[in-house]
Design an enzyme around this catalytic site. Structure first.
Site, mmCIF file in Angstrom:
data_model
loop_
_atom_site.group_PDB
_atom_site.id
_atom_site.type_symbol
_atom_site.label_atom_id
_atom_site.label_comp_id
_atom_site.label_asym_id
_atom_site.label_seq_id
_atom_site.Cartn_x
_atom_site.Cartn_y
_atom_site.Cartn_z
ATOM 1 N N THR A 15 0.804 -1.216 0.000
ATOM 2 C CA THR A 15 0.000 0.000 0.000
ATOM 3 C C THR A 15 0.839 1.268 0.000
ATOM 4 O OG1 THR A 15 -1.745 -1.163 1.208
ATOM 5 C CG2 THR A 15 -1.815 1.226 1.261
ATOM 6 N N ASP A 59 1.832 -7.710 -4.113
ATOM 7 C CA ASP A 59 1.110 -7.630 -2.862
ATOM 8 C C ASP A 59 1.834 -8.526 -1.866
ATOM 9 O OD1 ASP A 59 -0.984 -8.680 -0.841
ATOM 10 O OD2 ASP A 59 -2.033 -7.019 -1.823
ATOM 11 N N SER A 61 0.865 -10.462 0.240
ATOM 12 C CA SER A 61 0.286 -11.798 0.387
ATOM 13 C C SER A 61 0.976 -12.805 -0.526
ATOM 14 C CB SER A 61 -1.213 -11.767 0.063
ATOM 15 O OG SER A 61 -1.904 -10.948 0.979
ATOM 16 N N ASP A 92 0.890 -6.959 5.547
ATOM 17 C CA ASP A 92 0.341 -8.260 5.942
ATOM 18 C C ASP A 92 1.407 -9.292 6.281
ATOM 19 O OD1 ASP A 92 -2.221 -7.348 5.750
ATOM 20 O OD2 ASP A 92 -2.678 -8.321 3.846
ATOM 21 N N THR A 278 4.119 -20.682 21.809
ATOM 22 C CA THR A 278 2.814 -20.410 22.380
ATOM 23 C C THR A 278 1.929 -19.690 21.380
ATOM 24 O OG1 THR A 278 1.584 -19.276 24.132
ATOM 25 C CG2 THR A 278 3.670 -18.282 23.456
#
Length: 342
Positions: A15, A59, A61, A92, A278
């Protein structure tokens, strides 16, 4: 010869590198050669800035180990020509990329600062300008002609974090990242507040080594009540699988049912490395603290301690790419290589 720090912007996509066509409303890749036209405030920074972009910005992703190698190679090829690097990246998967690069760039003595934004650079309320300007300013910090920051970091919304300590925690707020188990390295306010005692030490005489061999025959398994024996067995039987990040409950707890422990034992004996992290947003694995983690410890499951899942999976790829002997792997993983665990 200029005494100003030279900074290279590396635009991978995301972005922050987009601008809006106000007639159509469509987003398009921004020409970083015209950066000063978009952000004239950059002229006030006491550094020289150049930029390089992926030929086909992606992107985040679609980020993968091949792209991490591409970023590392750009830094390697330009390492002696610049004093610092700012990597512009979609938010992301930024924590994965920052973690991966921290392991790939051994003996780093210059800053590599990842940053991005939640809104495009041309939007009225964009966070891109502040993130970019401050990331550049931090990357250009010098003392006695040497960079102040000498590690892979992530800057977002007034805070500079160690890259391999971060996780994205919000898809809408400008404060999108946190480092749950490590304080920020720098906080941006009226002045930059540097927490120098938290910085990684630098080996001034060591030469940069760039590791490009990553093994992605790995998987992340998140524990949940009702996990099926058939499903877990199928995953662990995947052909070529070499490593697992097992996201367990609390401080490293997991079921004590025989079928579960038998599958874990069988996987480890077959040569699959299993790392216990965890699934809590903060805190550390402490196998043996409760009965529900004692069995995992006795089977030889690796403790991820307070590592993030993003750092754990990229560290696993990095170490598997080195073909470390089975009997040494556990000790090496449980050792901090780039400040990723306490």
């Amino acid at each position: 010869m200029s005494s100003k720090a030279k900074i290279l912007l590396v635009y991978t996509g995301g972005t922050i590198g987009m601008s809006k066509d106000f007639e159509t409303g469509a987003l398009k890749a921004f020409n970083f050669g015209k950066l000063i036209q978009k952000i004239p405030e950059i002229k006030q920074l006491d550094c020289e800035i150049e930029s390089i972009s992926f030929e086909h910005p992606i992107d985040s992703s679609n980020m993968n180990p091949q792209m991490w190698t591409k970023i590392a190679t750009i830094i390697e090829e330009n390492y002696n020509s610049y004093d610092g690097f700012v990597v512009l990246h979609g938010s992301d998967t930024m924590s994965y990329s920052a973690s991966a690069l921290s392991f790939m760039l051994e003996n780093l003595s210059k800053p590599v600062v990842f940053t991005g934004s939640q809104l495009p650079i041309g939007d009225l309320r964009t966070d891109a300008k502040e993130n970019l300007i401050t990331a550049i300013q931090i990357a250009s910090l010098q003392e006695n002609g040497k960079p102040v920051i000498t590690e892979v970091c992530l800057y977002f919304e007034y805070k500079l974090y160690r890259g391999n300590r971060t996780s994205k925690v919000n898809a809408e707020h400008f404060r999108a990242f946190t480092a749950p188990n490590y304080p920020e390295l720098v906080e941006s306010g009226v002045h930059l507040t540097l927490n120098r005692h938290l910085f990684l030490p630098v080996n001034k005489n060591a030469k940069l080594i760039v590791h490009k061999n990553l093994d992605n025959h790995v998987a992340i398994i998140k524990m949940f009540p009702g996990m099926s024996e058939i499903v877990l067995a199928s995953i662990l039987a995947t052909k070529g699988l070499r490593g697992i990040i097992l996201e367990t409950y609390g401080s490293g707890n997991a079921p004590t049912e025989d079928w579960f422990l038998n599958l874990i034992e069988k996987a480890i004996k077959s040569g699959i490395h299993i790392v216990n992290v965890t699934q809590c947003s903060g805190g550390s694995v402490n196998m043996g603290q409760y009965e529900t983690s004692t069995a995992l410890k006795s089977l030889g499951v690796i403790s991820g301690k307070d590592i993030t899942t993003e750092a754990a999976i990229t560290k696993l790829m990095y170490l598997l790419g080195h073909n470390i002997p089975q009997n040494e792997f556990k000790n090496i993983f449980e050792t901090a290589l780039r400040g990723e665990i306490s």
